[in-house]
Design a protein around this motif. Sequence first.
Motif, mmCIF file in Angstrom:
data_model
loop_
_atom_site.group_PDB
_atom_site.id
_atom_site.type_symbol
_atom_site.label_atom_id
_atom_site.label_comp_id
_atom_site.label_asym_id
_atom_site.label_seq_id
_atom_site.Cartn_x
_atom_site.Cartn_y
_atom_site.Cartn_z
ATOM 1 N N ASP A 182 1.128 -0.939 5.584
ATOM 2 C CA ASP A 182 2.363 -1.988 5.335
ATOM 3 C C ASP A 182 3.075 -2.158 6.723
ATOM 4 O O ASP A 182 3.278 -3.193 7.072
ATOM 5 N N GLY A 183 3.154 -1.385 7.594
ATOM 6 C CA GLY A 183 3.725 -1.262 8.785
ATOM 7 C C GLY A 183 3.000 -0.300 9.869
ATOM 8 O O GLY A 183 2.235 0.619 9.482
ATOM 9 N N PHE A 236 -7.797 -0.083 13.337
ATOM 10 C CA PHE A 236 -8.115 0.795 12.294
ATOM 11 C C PHE A 236 -7.174 0.866 11.170
ATOM 12 O O PHE A 236 -7.333 0.714 10.070
ATOM 13 N N LEU A 237 -5.844 1.025 11.548
ATOM 14 C CA LEU A 237 -4.672 1.093 10.846
ATOM 15 C C LEU A 237 -4.534 -0.145 9.958
ATOM 16 O O LEU A 237 -4.339 -0.094 8.775
ATOM 17 N N ILE A 238 -4.474 -1.168 10.696
ATOM 18 C CA ILE A 238 -4.420 -2.441 9.915
ATOM 19 C C ILE A 238 -5.589 -2.767 8.763
ATOM 20 O O ILE A 238 -5.214 -3.184 7.551
ATOM 21 N N ALA A 252 1.349 -12.048 12.810
ATOM 22 C CA ALA A 252 2.379 -11.936 11.969
ATOM 23 C C ALA A 252 2.787 -10.250 11.789
ATOM 24 O O ALA A 252 3.991 -9.811 11.363
ATOM 25 N N LYS A 253 1.519 -9.633 12.103
ATOM 26 C CA LYS A 253 1.919 -8.099 11.810
ATOM 27 C C LYS A 253 2.593 -7.348 12.909
ATOM 28 O O LYS A 253 2.946 -6.341 12.652
ATOM 29 N N SER A 308 0.894 -1.108 0.058
ATOM 30 C CA SER A 308 0.045 -0.131 0.157
ATOM 31 C C SER A 308 0.842 1.273 -0.127
ATOM 32 O O SER A 308 0.550 2.298 -0.287
ATOM 33 N N ARG A 309 2.209 1.147 0.378
ATOM 34 C CA ARG A 309 3.190 2.311 0.461
ATOM 35 C C ARG A 309 2.588 3.407 1.554
ATOM 36 O O ARG A 309 2.879 4.430 1.724
ATOM 37 N N MET A 310 1.814 2.818 2.519
ATOM 38 C CA MET A 310 1.512 3.611 3.677
ATOM 39 C C MET A 310 1.839 2.930 4.988
ATOM 40 O O MET A 310 1.879 1.738 5.079
ATOM 41 N N VAL A 311 2.183 3.896 5.771
ATOM 42 C CA VAL A 311 2.674 3.506 7.168
ATOM 43 C C VAL A 311 1.674 3.995 8.192
ATOM 44 O O VAL A 311 1.443 5.291 8.230
ATOM 45 N N GLY A 312 1.103 3.172 9.163
ATOM 46 C CA GLY A 312 0.241 3.566 10.002
ATOM 47 C C GLY A 312 0.805 4.242 11.364
ATOM 48 O O GLY A 312 1.836 3.432 11.775
ATOM 49 N N VAL A 313 0.387 5.152 11.763
ATOM 50 C CA VAL A 313 1.182 5.778 13.178
ATOM 51 C C VAL A 313 -0.127 5.744 14.148
ATOM 52 O O VAL A 313 -1.008 6.414 13.821
#
Length: 342
Positions: free
Chosen positions: A120-121, A113-115, A139-140, A59-64
Motif C-alpha cells: 500500500d505504501g 519489487f515492492l510495488i 501516483a505511487k 494489502s495491509r502491507m508496507v514496503g521498506v
Amino acid sequence: MATIKDVAKLAGVGLGTASRVVSGRGSVSPATLERVKKAIEELDFRPSHAARALLSGSSRMVGVYIPVLSGTFYTPILQIMDTELRAAGLHMVLAFGVGLGDARRQAIEGIDFLIERGCDGLIVMTSALLEEDVAALGAKAGQLVALNHAFASMPEQCFTVDHVLGGRLAARTLLEHRHRKIAVVEGPRSLADNNERIAGFMSELADNGIDPDKVWRVESDFSPAGGFAAAKDLIASGTPCSALFCANDEMAVGALAYFQEAGIRVPHDLSVLGYDDTPSAAYSAPRLSSVHMPWREMTLNGVNALLNLCYDMKRPVSRDFPVGVTLRASLARAPGTRRKAA
C-alpha cells in the motif's frame, strides 16, 4: 480448505453478502451477520491474504527499501518500523540492494519489487534516488515516505536529520577536549549524508583556526573492515594526531579493533569519536563516544506520516529531531592538556 463460496452456501446467502461480512465493509443485517459468522466458525474458514486484499482493496502491507541488509545501523531502524506497523495491524515487506547495477539501479528495482507485491505504501531509506526517479512512480509517489534524505518535490514526505550540525558537534566536542591534531575517516563521497557531516566537521575546524586541507582524511565504506584498514593506514602514514573522527560507528569500532591489536591505547594515546550512536557503540572496547543522531524519532515520525497518507490515520507528526553527543570511554582530553589529580 473452505472457500468464501462454501461459507455463502452454508449460510444461505449470496457471495457478495458473505464477502461483505469477511471484509467488514458494507451493511449486513444482524441476523445475516450471525449466520455468516456461524458458517465461518463451522467451516474453520480463514481468508487468504490475497483474498482479504481483493475484498478490502488494501494489502495491509508496507514496503521498506534499504541499501544493504547488514551491520548494526539498519537493524534497530527496521525493528522500530516492524513494531509500529504490527501494532497498527500491518505487515512489513523488505527489499534491499541486490544485483549488478549501481546503487540507483538497485533502489529502483527494489522499489519496483515492492510495488509489484501490492504494498500500500513505501518507506525508502536511500540517497541514491533522483527526483526523476520519484516522478516516474506517478501516483505511487503520493504513498512514499523518504527517511534520511530530502526530495524537493515532496518535502512533507521526507524525514531527515541535521547531518551538518552533527558534523559540527563532532568537531566541537574534539576541540572542547583540546584536540587540534585530528584525523578523519569519512564514508563514501557518493552519499549526501556523509558529505553533509564531513562538511559540517570541516567548517567547525576552520572556524576554530584549523586548516581543513591539512587534516589527514581518507574515504572508506562505512564498514568495520573499512575502519580497521583506515586506522592501519593512519598509523602507517606517521601522521601525528591525538584524535580520530569516524563518520559512522561501524568504522569507529573497526578502528578500535586495529588500535587494540597495534598496542595503541584508547583514549590514553589516541581518542576516537564515532557517529550515529548505534547500540553497538555502548558495548565496544572501550565504549565508544559518538554523535547521537535521533534515528528513532525520525523513523517513528516517518512511519506515522505514511500511515496517515495510506490509511487515513490521524497520527501526530513532528520534524524536531534533536542532535547531541554521547560521551563514553573512548574520548579524553588531548595528551599534555589533561588536568593533574589533586
